[in-house]
Design an enzyme around this catalytic site. Structure first.
Site, short mmCIF file in Angstrom:
data_model
loop_
_atom_site.label_atom_id
_atom_site.label_comp_id
_atom_site.label_asym_id
_atom_site.label_seq_id
_atom_site.Cartn_x
_atom_site.Cartn_y
_atom_site.Cartn_z
N ASP A 1 14.73 4.54 -8.37
CA ASP A 1 15.22 4.54 -7.01
C ASP A 1 16.38 3.47 -6.89
OD1 ASP A 1 13.89 5.12 -3.66
OD2 ASP A 1 15.70 3.51 -3.97
N ILE A 2 17.55 3.72 -6.32
CA ILE A 2 18.77 3.00 -6.32
C ILE A 2 18.57 1.93 -5.48
CG2 ILE A 2 19.92 4.13 -4.20
CD1 ILE A 2 22.41 4.47 -6.20
N HIS B 1 7.18 8.60 -4.14
CA HIS B 1 7.81 7.33 -4.46
C HIS B 1 6.66 6.76 -5.27
CE1 HIS B 1 11.11 6.50 -1.43
NE2 HIS B 1 10.59 7.56 -0.86
N HIS C 1 10.21 14.24 -2.43
CA HIS C 1 10.16 13.31 -3.44
C HIS C 1 8.86 12.27 -3.34
CE1 HIS C 1 12.83 11.80 -0.48
NE2 HIS C 1 12.40 10.52 -0.64
N GLN D 1 11.71 9.93 6.29
CA GLN D 1 12.33 10.94 5.30
C GLN D 1 13.84 10.75 5.49
OE1 GLN D 1 11.28 14.98 4.87
NE2 GLN D 1 12.33 15.25 2.98
P1 5GP Z 1 12.82 8.55 1.79
O1 5GP Z 1 13.10 7.51 2.86
O2 5GP Z 1 13.81 9.92 2.05
O3 5GP Z 1 11.50 8.68 1.51
O4 5GP Z 1 13.37 7.96 0.29
C1 5GP Z 1 14.84 8.43 -0.13
C2 5GP Z 1 15.13 7.24 -1.26
O5 5GP Z 1 16.03 7.70 -1.96
C3 5GP Z 1 15.19 5.75 -0.80
O6 5GP Z 1 14.29 4.98 -1.26
C4 5GP Z 1 16.52 5.64 -1.15
O7 5GP Z 1 16.94 4.37 -1.80
C5 5GP Z 1 16.57 6.36 -2.45
N1 5GP Z 1 17.97 7.09 -2.84
C6 5GP Z 1 19.07 7.37 -1.80
N2 5GP Z 1 20.24 7.85 -2.53
C7 5GP Z 1 19.98 7.61 -3.88
C8 5GP Z 1 20.53 7.83 -4.98
O8 5GP Z 1 21.75 8.35 -5.11
N3 5GP Z 1 20.04 8.00 -6.23
C9 5GP Z 1 18.81 7.35 -6.31
N4 5GP Z 1 18.46 6.98 -7.53
N5 5GP Z 1 18.14 7.06 -5.20
C10 5GP Z 1 18.61 7.19 -4.29
#
Ligand code: 5GP
Ligand code: ZN
Length: 146
Positions: A36-37, A108, A106, A100
């Site tokens: 994760d970035i 985590h 995805h 989300q």
């Molecule tokens: P969500 O909130 O949708 O469950 O999590 C999205 C995750 O994607 C976040 O933890 C965010 O840091 C990660 N993320 C967003 N953009 C990128 C990216 O360009 N590269 C990577 N490796 N992770 C990303």
């Protein structure tokens, strides 16, 4: 499908195609895993399907199983590494209300340790446990839809 949900606007599809870079952990025909970035803790990994599925409902259930299996492998690898890891959370946000932010399902895999500053927030009502009757009514609502 809204604009934000489209494959064309999907960051993770761009990672899959190689257009955007990532720090890869694992890859096979069905899923890939990368860092994760913006990690909660070092070693925070995302496991994603190769298919663009916005929500859990769009995800093939066998692929969902694969996501979990690879999540298990990643968790084991994190625990066997020298990264700080006393516990692991699997988190999957399905829908905006669930947190989300990227519209490509995805999983985590988050390494955790004591006092790492991350946690869950509960409302007041969480502390008033429902009766068995209330639990059974809710269970029925769900079980009849399975
Ligand atoms: P969500 O909130 O949708 O469950 O999590 C999205 C995750 O994607 C976040 O933890 C965010 O840091 C990660 N993320 C967003 N953009 C990128 C990216 O360009 N590269 C990577 N490796 N992770 C990303
Ligand atoms: Zn996608």
């Amino acid at each position: 499908m809204s604009n934000k949900e489209s494959k064309e606007n999907c960051i993770f599809c761009k990672i899959l195609s190689g257009e955007f870079e990532c720090s890869e952990i694992y890859s096979d025909d069905t899923v890939i895993a990368f860092l994760d970035i913006q990690p909660v803790n070092p070693g925070h990994v995302l496991v994603i399907p190769r298919e663009h599925a916005c929500y859990l409902k769009d995800l093939d259930k066998d692929v969902g199983g694969k996501l979990f299996q690879v999540g298990q492998k990643v968790a084991e690898a994190i625990r066997n590494s020298d990264l700080k890891c006393e516990g692991v959370n699997f988190l999957l946000a399905d829908g905006e209300a669930a947190g989300q932010e990227v519209w490509h399902t995805h999983l985590h895999v988050v390494p955790r340790f004591e006092n790492d500053g991350f946690g869950f927030k509960f409302s007041e009502k969480y502390f008033e446990k429902p009766s068995r009757e209330e639990l059974n009514q809710v269970a029925e609502k769900i079980s009849k839809k399975i």
